[in-house]
Design an enzyme around this catalytic site. Sequence first.
Site, PDB file in Angstrom:
ATOM      1  N   HIS A  28       0.790  -1.265   0.050  1.00 27.85           N
ATOM      2  CA  HIS A  28      -0.009   0.130  -0.032  1.00 27.85           C
ATOM      3  C   HIS A  28       0.846   1.132   0.187  1.00 27.85           C
ATOM      4  CE1 HIS A  28       0.647  -1.454   4.079  1.00 27.85           C
ATOM      5  NE2 HIS A  28       0.897  -0.188   4.501  1.00 27.85           N
TER       6      HIS A  28
ATOM      7  N   HIS B   4       0.958   5.213   1.157  1.00 29.15           N
ATOM      8  CA  HIS B   4       0.348   5.843   2.114  1.00 29.15           C
ATOM      9  C   HIS B   4       0.374   7.374   1.260  1.00 29.15           C
ATOM     10  CE1 HIS B   4       0.811   3.769   6.112  1.00 29.15           C
ATOM     11  NE2 HIS B   4       1.690   2.975   5.455  1.00 29.15           N
TER      12      HIS B   4
HETATM   13  P1  AMP Z   1       1.992   0.032   7.531  1.00 26.99           P
HETATM   14  O1  AMP Z   1       2.677   0.357   8.465  1.00 26.99           O
HETATM   15  O2  AMP Z   1       2.462   0.901   6.256  1.00 26.99           O
HETATM   16  O3  AMP Z   1       1.811  -1.449   7.101  1.00 26.99           O
HETATM   17  O4  AMP Z   1       0.625   0.742   7.517  1.00 26.99           O
HETATM   18  C1  AMP Z   1      -0.513   0.006   7.780  1.00 26.99           C
HETATM   19  C2  AMP Z   1      -1.618   1.016   8.041  1.00 26.99           C
HETATM   20  O5  AMP Z   1      -2.914   0.441   7.731  1.00 26.99           O
HETATM   21  C3  AMP Z   1      -1.548   1.731   9.407  1.00 26.99           C
HETATM   22  O6  AMP Z   1      -1.348   3.328   9.018  1.00 26.99           O
HETATM   23  C4  AMP Z   1      -2.808   1.357   9.768  1.00 26.99           C
HETATM   24  O7  AMP Z   1      -3.349   2.522  10.539  1.00 26.99           O
HETATM   25  C5  AMP Z   1      -3.696   1.221   8.598  1.00 26.99           C
HETATM   26  N1  AMP Z   1      -4.903   0.250   9.110  1.00 26.99           N
HETATM   27  C6  AMP Z   1      -4.910  -0.844   9.567  1.00 26.99           C
HETATM   28  N2  AMP Z   1      -6.148  -1.651   9.768  1.00 26.99           N
HETATM   29  C7  AMP Z   1      -6.956  -0.775   8.962  1.00 26.99           C
HETATM   30  C8  AMP Z   1      -8.213  -0.695   8.728  1.00 26.99           C
HETATM   31  N3  AMP Z   1      -9.041  -1.748   9.087  1.00 26.99           N
HETATM   32  N4  AMP Z   1      -8.756   0.410   7.862  1.00 26.99           N
HETATM   33  C9  AMP Z   1      -7.928   1.349   7.619  1.00 26.99           C
HETATM   34  N5  AMP Z   1      -6.794   1.523   7.989  1.00 26.99           N
HETATM   35  C10 AMP Z   1      -6.144   0.430   8.701  1.00 26.99           C
END
Ligand code: AMP
Length: 142
Positions: free
Chosen positions: A99, A101
Amino acid sequence: MSDCIFCKIIAGEIPSEKVYEDEHVLAFLDIAPVNPGHTLVIPKTHSSDFLDTTESSLIVVVKVLPKIAKAIMWAVGADGFNIGVNNGAAAGQIVPHMHFHVIPRLSGDGYKSWGHRKYGEGEALKIAERIRTSVENSRTIN
Ligand code: AMP
Ligand code: ZN
């Protein structure tokens, strides 16, 4: 992938605040935003991280980033934005579905960028040589 939280969001099994969707891409609000409007942009085809993502999946996601970034800027009145991928646990990746950001930034929001260090004598040349060699090798492999 059945146990992937983002695949479940794509499938509608877990709720999300969607802001963009097409055949190949989904964008939705991060549940714990750095700033309001913080959005995650994902390929609908599961891949665990950046290096595991096919070129075609990367292309479709990257193509929509400007549109989404502009929309976020307008929606929250941002002064700028960061786009980033956390790749691997050491880089802070928690969710193993690739993903991007998109993080809106406001002047004076107080977040600092990464720290910076200095190269030692000859170190930059050595590292650049290693990277160049690796790039050359991967060119012949792929
Ligand atoms: P990363 O640290 O790059 O893997 O980022 C994962 C992101 O996913 C974090 O910023 C979380 O806050 C976000 N996240 C986790 N679960 C959900 C969810 N159900 N809906 C939206 N965002 C999420
Ligand atoms: Zn997934």
